[in-house]
Enzyme design. Structure first.
Site, PDB file in Angstrom:
ATOM      1  N   GLU A 277       0.653  -1.114   0.073  1.00 25.00           N
ATOM      2  CA  GLU A 277       0.086  -0.116   0.140  1.00 25.00           C
ATOM      3  C   GLU A 277       0.726   1.331  -0.093  1.00 25.00           C
ATOM      4  O   GLU A 277       0.571   2.121   0.700  1.00 25.00           O
ATOM      5  CB  GLU A 277      -0.825   0.090   1.126  1.00 25.00           C
ATOM      6  CG  GLU A 277      -1.723  -1.132   0.996  1.00 25.00           C
ATOM      7  CD  GLU A 277      -3.199  -1.043   2.342  1.00 25.00           C
ATOM      8  OE1 GLU A 277      -2.713  -0.463   3.518  1.00 25.00           O
ATOM      9  OE2 GLU A 277      -3.963  -1.707   1.987  1.00 25.00           O
TER      10      GLU A 277
ATOM     11  N   ASP B 272      -8.653  -9.140   4.093  1.00 29.67           N
ATOM     12  CA  ASP B 272      -8.275  -7.836   5.030  1.00 29.67           C
ATOM     13  C   ASP B 272      -9.266  -7.706   5.983  1.00 29.67           C
ATOM     14  O   ASP B 272     -10.134  -6.857   5.987  1.00 29.67           O
ATOM     15  CB  ASP B 272      -8.175  -6.710   4.233  1.00 29.67           C
ATOM     16  CG  ASP B 272      -7.471  -5.502   5.046  1.00 29.67           C
ATOM     17  OD1 ASP B 272      -7.249  -5.903   6.255  1.00 29.67           O
ATOM     18  OD2 ASP B 272      -7.641  -4.438   4.716  1.00 29.67           O
TER      19      ASP B 272
ATOM     20  N   GLU C 186     -12.478  -2.481  12.498  1.00 31.45           N
ATOM     21  CA  GLU C 186     -12.396  -1.538  11.210  1.00 31.45           C
ATOM     22  C   GLU C 186     -13.521  -1.983  10.316  1.00 31.45           C
ATOM     23  O   GLU C 186     -14.101  -0.931   9.663  1.00 31.45           O
ATOM     24  CB  GLU C 186     -11.087  -1.559  10.479  1.00 31.45           C
ATOM     25  CG  GLU C 186     -10.913  -1.050   9.017  1.00 31.45           C
ATOM     26  CD  GLU C 186      -9.814  -1.295   8.361  1.00 31.45           C
ATOM     27  OE1 GLU C 186      -8.763  -1.907   9.181  1.00 31.45           O
ATOM     28  OE2 GLU C 186      -9.446  -1.048   7.345  1.00 31.45           O
TER      29      GLU C 186
END
Ligand code: BDP
Length: 724
Positions: free
Chosen positions: A315, A389, A417
């Site tokens: 990323e 993820d 998240e």
């Protein structure tokens, strides 16, 4: 009635506290969650005399070191609060005393010749004994930190209402590195944090040492966590500057007596950014020397520094591939710098590239598998539980088991998240156990993920497990009362990955609220169903990654216009008039082939694939016949409806428990459940509206239509969503 002053004091000081303590389920004072599971309320009246007879005094040596002091102070505080008397310390044995010590620090302990050999550096033994006719309980360990864990072990027994008259237990952690990963930036913003700011007040450290750091260490030690990576994996090079090393050293001093080591996330390009080196190429001698000197500098200030966590070439983070080198080259360079000091490198496997046309979930194994066996002995490769993820549900990452020559450690996410942030009640003990119990079959049946990461399957020398923390500056630490359970469950499973999630939920409830069986029974059920509920109202049947872009809040399965293809929700579900799902069989991306044969065939075959992973591995028509007899479209709806109904049931369960919980924590949780219910409906309605449009299907008879139009859901924006 008018009371004179004397009567009033008697009432306030003695009668009311006694009544409150004697009243089952009663709360003693206003609570805000700060005390976590370490509240030590008075033991119920029926047990108090019994417990007190096994806690008449604490026997300690004349002098003890700081870590043993931690253990003794905790035991004394815990017992005194729970028994309502001051439990004294002394140096000789009396009837009912608790002897706490290592053989090295106290001859009374060595004299008992206890079987401590198999306890390792952190394990403990608790045993009820008679010494020349005197009844005692001994908490013994080979190391002082073992005493800390033993003390918390005994206190937990008392807190959860267990009999301590005839104890005989040994307990040692199965995993060596049990760490929290804080995704905390140096400006106190917490990436994916939903509990306020970072608890590390970086600016005022090292001069001001917030007492909260001690409470943090104590809470972690109570569940066996022995390390903290202080800063975000998207790291600033500044954390390795002299200023910040001094700040980290101040935290390390607070943590040390609790057996907790400090680790740092480091930025691969630090030599360039901090000291102007021309390159960060891991094979360049000047770069290698820079890291060696940096390691030496860190260890001068933090002699027990744990090591580095690294996110590289992931990323947009810099890494060895920027110089044509590979992950092992990068990790081994850092490992070489840390090795003389005993530190480790945790190198993350969370890699996938925009320009790689391969299925995103296959990329990590493809990139790391050729490096199996190339990593130094003090490197662990840190792998997220699933190949994507931290979704509400994913199959386990195929890396586990497939890299036998590499020490793999687990990365779980505790912060929610993708699971509704801190306002959704989702007990993650269930998610963690599902992953740990999953069987990779790489060495036949029983090759579970737990056996991979505890090192027994492949004979690792170093083992580890990390949880991305949900902790922040909020008074209740985790932004919600039930979020504390996930911190707790992570710690308990890091210590012993075989514990049952139900047992852990029960323990946590007893310590956090009440030992009343009615309460514990109902609240355990509520927690146990919460994880499946979130899967159902967000991503049922193997769907994944259909959340809002960037902030990851709320549903957005319609997003399909982002530059990076693999960031688009559409990439993962591909719903159109023909069907839905990602074909990962040999007809499709063949991700199934990354698993051991029995697992690959189970996932590939429509007869055997667990329905909870159906659309993760298969693309199917909307009319596909499910095992229930319903069509896929009907089944999808049924799951969304069930998710919402489950939250309604959780809310009803919580409301029925009002009399057991103090008003502050009760009300906060009730309000959060209202938010959760509203958002569960939103997820259901928005997803159904979207999938109805994609499929061209109408809702089955009797189904509740979405509250609003698809356009409405698509128009929602959340510029101030936290954690982004
Ligand atoms: C994703 C998060 C991102 C993290 C990244 C990681 O959205 O904030 O930096 O994982 O783990 O889940 O590196």
């Amino acid at each position: 009635m008018i009371l004179d002053d004397m009567s009033r004091s008697v009432l306030v000081l003695f009668v009311i506290p006694v009544l409150l303590c004697a009243w089952p389920g009663a709360y003693v004072s206003a609570e805000d969650g700060y005390d976590l599971w370490l509240r030590y309320p008075p033991v119920g009246i029926e047990l108090r005399a019994e417990v007190a007879s096994h806690a008449t005094a604490i026997v300690i040596p004349a002098t003890s070191a700081p870590t043993a002091e931690t253990a003794i102070t905790e035991l004394r505080t815990g017992l005194s609060q729970m028994l309502g008397i001051d439990v004294p310390t002394r140096q000789t044995i009396v009837d009912g005393a608790i002897l706490v010590g290592t053989p090295d620090s106290n001859p009374l302990v060595s004299g008992l010749e206890l079987p401590l050999d198999d306890l390792g550096d952190e394990g403990y033994l608790i045993r009820s004994l008679q010494v020349s006719g005197t009844k005692i309980t001994v908490i013994a360990a080979k190391s002082e930190v073992g005493l800390v864990y033993g003390v918390f072990g005994l206190l937990r027994l008392i807190q959860t209402g267990q009999d301590i008259a005839a104890l005989d237990m040994v307990n040692a952690p199965k995993i060596e590195l049990r760490l929290l990963n804080h995704w905390d930036n140096l400006d106190r913003h917490v990436e994916r944090g939903y509990a306020g700011q970072s608890i590390w007040d970086w600016w005022r450290l090292p001069g001001f040492v917030d007492p909260r750091y001690t409470d943090y260490a104590r809470a972690n030690a109570s569940i066996g966590i022995n390390g903290a990576v202080l800063n975000n994996v998207n790291a600033s090079a500044q954390v390795l500057s002299a200023r910040y090393i001094a700040k980290a050293a101040a935290l390390a001093r607070v943590f040390r007596p609790y057996g907790i080591k400090v680790f740092l996330s480091v930025r691969f390009s630090s030599p360039v950014e901090l000291d102007g080196l021309k390159t960060a190429d891991p094979l360049n001698p000047a770069v290698r020397d820079w890291w060696k000197a940096k390691a030496t500098e860190i260890y001068e200030h933090i002699p027990d520094f744990g090591g580095f966590l690294v996110k590289a070439n992931s990323e947009g983070q810099p890494g060895p591939q920027d110089y044509g080198r590979n992950h092992a080259d990068g990790a081994n360079m850092l490992a070489e710098a840390l090795d003389p000091h005993g530190g480790v490198v945790m190198w993350r496997a969370f890699v996938y590239a925009q320009d790689n046309p391969e299925d995103r979930v296959k990329q990590a194994l493809n990139e790391f598998k050729p490096l199996d066996g190339e990593f130094a002995d003090n490197v662990l490769v840190q792998v997220k539980n699933g190949p994507l993820d931290f979704q509400p549900r994913e199959p386990f990452s195929p890396m586990f088991g497939m890299m036998p020559e590499t020490q793999l450690m687990m990365e779980f996410q505790i912060t929610q998240e993708y699971l509704g942030f801190s306002t959704h009640m989702v007990y993650l003990g269930e998610l963690y156990r599902e992953v740990l119990a999953a069987d990779t079959f790489v060495r036949g049946e029983g090759s579970t993920i737990a056996r991979v990461i505890d090192g027994t399957l492949h004979g690792y020398k170093r083992t580890g497990i990390a949880g991305v923390a949900n902790i922040g500056s909020d008074r209740d630490w985790t932004g919600s009362i039930f979020g504390q359970a996930n911190w707790y469950a992570f710690g308990r499973l890091a210590w012993n990955p075989d514990l049952s999630s139900r047992q852990i939920a029960g323990e946590w409830l007893k310590m956090t609220f009440s030992t009343d069986p009615e309460f514990v029974g109902a609240a355990t059920e509520m927690m146990m169903r919460s994880r499946e509920a979130v899967v159902d109202y967000m991503t049922p049947l193997g769907l994944a990654h259909i959340m809002g872009t960037g902030h990851h809040y709320g549903p957005a399965p319609w997003v399909s216009d982002l530059d990076r293809p693999e960031w688009n929700p559409y990439y993962y579900h591909r719903a159109d008039s023909e069907g839905i799902g990602f074909d990962r069989t040999s007809q499709g991306s063949n991700a199934t082939a990354q698993y051991a044969a029995p697992v690959a065939s189970r996932f590939s075959n429509l007869e055997t694939v667990p329905e909870e992973y159906l659309l993760w591995f298969h693309r199917l028509s909307w009319d596909f016949q499910m095992r229930s007899g319903r069509t896929l479209w009907e089944e999808l709806l049924a799951h969304y409806d069930n998710g919402v109904a489950e939250v309604e049931a959780m809310k009803a369960a919580w409301m029925s428990l009002k009399s057991y919980v103090d008003p502050g924590r009760f009300k906060k949780t009730a309000q959060y459940l209202d938010i959760q219910l509203e958002e569960a409906r939103w997820w259901r309605d928005a997803c159904i509206a979207y999938f109805a449009r994609q499929s061209g299907k109408s809702l089955p008879e009797g189904a509740r239509p979405p509250d609003r139009s698809l356009e409405y859901y698509m128009s929602l924006e959340f510029p101030y969503a936290p954690g982004n």
